[in-house]
Design an enzyme around this catalytic site. Sequence first.
Site, PDB file in Angstrom:
ATOM      1  N   VAL A 226      -2.111  -7.771  -4.244  1.00 50.25           N
ATOM      2  CA  VAL A 226      -1.642  -8.636  -3.323  1.00 50.25           C
ATOM      3  C   VAL A 226      -2.908  -9.502  -2.959  1.00 50.25           C
ATOM      4  CG1 VAL A 226      -0.917  -8.978  -0.788  1.00 50.25           C
ATOM      5  CG2 VAL A 226       0.275  -7.395  -2.154  1.00 50.25           C
TER       6      VAL A 226
ATOM      7  N   ALA B 173      -5.324  11.426   7.129  1.00 44.10           N
ATOM      8  CA  ALA B 173      -3.918  11.349   6.603  1.00 44.10           C
ATOM      9  C   ALA B 173      -2.821  11.522   7.726  1.00 44.10           C
ATOM     10  CB  ALA B 173      -3.924  12.166   5.648  1.00 44.10           C
TER      11      ALA B 173
ATOM     12  N   GLY C  49      -0.364   4.498   0.140  1.00 49.41           N
ATOM     13  CA  GLY C  49      -0.990   5.801   0.549  1.00 49.41           C
ATOM     14  C   GLY C  49      -0.234   6.524   1.552  1.00 49.41           C
ATOM     15  N   PHE C  50      -0.583   7.204   2.377  1.00 47.86           N
ATOM     16  CA  PHE C  50       0.108   8.105   3.190  1.00 47.86           C
ATOM     17  C   PHE C  50       1.079   7.442   4.130  1.00 47.86           C
ATOM     18  CE2 PHE C  50      -3.491  11.075   2.149  1.00 47.86           C
ATOM     19  CZ  PHE C  50      -2.730  12.256   1.605  1.00 47.86           C
ATOM     20  N   GLY C  51       0.197   6.252   4.612  1.00 53.70           N
ATOM     21  CA  GLY C  51       0.788   5.363   5.700  1.00 53.70           C
ATOM     22  C   GLY C  51       2.095   4.681   4.918  1.00 53.70           C
TER      23      GLY C  51
ATOM     24  N   GLY D 162       0.810  -1.147   0.060  1.00 54.61           N
ATOM     25  CA  GLY D 162      -0.116  -0.024   0.162  1.00 54.61           C
ATOM     26  C   GLY D 162       0.802   1.440   0.048  1.00 54.61           C
TER      27      GLY D 162
ATOM     28  N   ASP E 124      -5.637   3.230   7.893  1.00 57.97           N
ATOM     29  CA  ASP E 124      -7.232   3.009   8.015  1.00 57.97           C
ATOM     30  C   ASP E 124      -7.243   1.399   8.254  1.00 57.97           C
ATOM     31  OD1 ASP E 124      -7.503   5.351   7.665  1.00 57.97           O
ATOM     32  OD2 ASP E 124      -8.681   5.336   5.749  1.00 57.97           O
TER      33      ASP E 124
ATOM     34  N   GLU F 186     -17.890  18.419   1.729  1.00 57.07           N
ATOM     35  CA  GLU F 186     -17.230  18.742   0.605  1.00 57.07           C
ATOM     36  C   GLU F 186     -17.991  18.719  -0.781  1.00 57.07           C
ATOM     37  OE1 GLU F 186     -12.866  18.867   2.900  1.00 57.07           O
ATOM     38  OE2 GLU F 186     -13.574  17.091   1.758  1.00 57.07           O
TER      39      GLU F 186
END
Lengths: 453, 453
Positions: A80, A316, A14-16, A12, A300, A171
């Site tokens: 994966v 995030a 993403g941010f992490g 992954g 997450d 939003e």
Amino acid sequence: MTAERSKVVIVGAGFGGLTAAQSLAWAPVDVTIIDRHNYHYFQPLLYQVATAALSPADIAWPIRGILRRQTNATVLLANVTGIDADVRIIHAGTVTVPYDYLVLATGATHSYFGHPEWAPIAPGLKQIEDATAIRRKILLAFEHAELTDDYAEQRRLLTFVVVGGGPTGVEMAGAIAEVAHHALPSEFRRIDTHAARVILIEAGPRLLPTFPEDLSAYAHEALERMGVEVRTQARVTNCDQDGVSLEETRIEAGTVIWAAGVVASPAAEWLGVDHDRAGRVKVEPNLTVPGRPEIFVIGDTASAVDAAGRAAPGIAPAAKQMGRYVAHVIASRVENRTSPGPFRYRHQGDLATVGRKAAVVKLNSIHLTGFIGWLFWGIAHVYFLIGLRNRAVVAFSWLWNYLTYQRGARLIVDSPDNQKMARDEKVRPLPTSVEASRGPGRDQPRSDRVDWR
Amino acid sequence: MTAERSKVVIVGAGFGGLTAAQSLAWAPVDVTIIDRHNYHYFQPLLYQVATAALSPADIAWPIRGILRRQTNATVLLANVTGIDADVRIIHAGTVTVPYDYLVLATGATHSYFGHPEWAPIAPGLKQIEDATAIRRKILLAFEHAELTDDYAEQRRLLTFVVVGGGPTGVEMAGAIAEVAHHALPSEFRRIDTHAARVILIEAGPRLLPTFPEDLSAYAHEALERMGVEVRTQARVTNCDQDGVSLEETRIEAGTVIWAAGVVASPAAEWLGVDHDRAGRVKVEPNLTVPGRPEIFVIGDTASAVDAAGRAAPGIAPAAKQMGRYVAHVIASRVENRTSPGPFRYRHQGDLATVGRKAAVVKLNSIHLTGFIGWLFWGIAHVYFLIGLRNRAVVAFSWLWNYLTYQRGARLIVDSPDNQKMARDEKVRPLPTSVEASRGPGRDQPRSDRVDWR
């Protein structure tokens, strides 16, 4: 010496995951980062792609590009499919990847609370593909309304329902109202896009439940000023092709957008370990999986409770803090240094934008709203975008949108996906005879017309 | 008075149709422009979307946005399915549109010279969707090559064949070579993207056959300097999942791009009239259909021979000139003025870019090449882009690409389309065990790494 380097596999980007990979740049390890997309994207601005203000490439970057100078990092584009934790191997289709340390940062997806059949009707907003699909759906609703002569169908097509009053829902509702009331009115001849209804539905008592009450109240008022109908304490009982049912009402709507719930990706399933109600892996204080000290779960996908008993939220900054933390733990172990103490989440604040010149910001005891909040929100988001190029393009696009009310990325790109969606949503252009109509003021030649040769 | 206004229907919002609509802004007519996309796009830069330099929204504009101030124009998003010329009605699914004057500007598509089965294997480059599909295919070839351990398969995946040595073929070949040799090398760890082969195949004796010979020769040399293998006098006899066959050789290739032939859209079929070998309607000197003085055919859909016996070429300036001309004819008739004489095409010049600092330009007797030609090409293209916003974004993207060699729109966006393509192209990642590899110089920490928090 080479043979001794530990292999860290991160699933992954993403941010992490990306933060974990970057934080390992100086550690004596070989990092492999696996993602099913070739890009990292800035999820907080996904709603701007969905509402045609930005293009996908404005908020996404090839992972390879981000890591190209980090010579201990290898990037793989693969999906994966499973983990064999006993022999420490990742399976991704026919490809297998061995690891010494594993970081799972696979994120979350939408939850329809036991109604998976609502998914094709009410798309959520997690991936780039979701954003372009929603953009297509919103823009096609206006196009189809322009084509039909059936007034009831026109009303239905021009009704947009957003389910969920968290930041994404707020939003989206604000942005759709801006598109309908500012960007499009001068472009249609047979319908009045001002008449479009945007309805935001929240099951709880107030919008933005994780924010302080005064900011929730401000967002509520600001949305209503923009023409959004806000319904709190309203629960969706059914979604179908023609609209949504609430407990006591029925709303006929051409577009329903889901911003209500998330569920973690199947990391818990791969590992066969305990998870919470939202599918998140229950991790140890150092973010490892119980009984597997070499496997970390972050972002997450993790249900992390810190020493003070506070759960890290699904945002995030929390994912980035966890990424840095596990990189620190892994580097300590590899270098035989003392491991850091348990993970501690530091909350930096909450931000959500409502629309033009309206956002809510909470930083410790500071609450900002209105133009100042909006300016802060804009600067913070541009600052966190990766890469000078995207910062400049996004800043320019926003300035342009602000000055002209126009939205630059308003393309309905056809694809089988689109055709599928058209079937799903039961587009019903009725037999119509369209005659060229006369726009307002057609007899007064205007000198500011677009003259393009 | 209102009842008397003539209805002009234009099918197709490419260069020809859009110019016709805009040129009728001051005429006492009601204009309806119908397109199956909601956007007009700048086809000459499509190859830059296909090679990840620009985003679709950088070269495309909502038709409604372009015409929003032209109050006598109505835009419809619809797919025309037939024409009933006797009662003067257009059919678009269930929608019918009556007309007094009809302008058909529906463009052209690829021709596979009697081999439609090659279409899914060797996509052409006419639509935005073609460009994003080709972008996906090119980027996935590198990704799959990085994943496989089979050397022959890696070689195949890193071989790119472009069929057709006209401007599009030359531009595509040059751009793919730049991606492989400049943008990507530092981003892959297991393959050397410098080793990618780009092969440009042309059936005739020289590249750019419509250009003067000295410019063809320059383009040939410039491409070879960039590492492109140019093969003239070579004819493709077969395309299949694994590559292409020429008369005397076989090339195993993962990506084949078709830039060899075009065929007009089915306007001639709708009308049941005469067409040439490329499917183009044979029009009268005033661009009307024989026997139907109220129906005009323009752009790539028309086979127009002017008074001097010269055929108008299938390029943007010719389509725009025809669009302006038919608007003039229609306005004259509506206002009972003398009709203009027959259509006369004025050739303004030929432009094609080869790559970084290399383009060929012919303007009357002036021939430009190299950096000067490239600068001229860039300025001309930015100038012809619609709208200040896109001019600025494209100019900025180009400057950025030029300075950094990076390409900003390198996203592989998944979609059912993509999955279909993956099936079509028979992706074969072999059983592979990937171990994190060590990049060059990994032990020398670099101070210019991307540090992103």
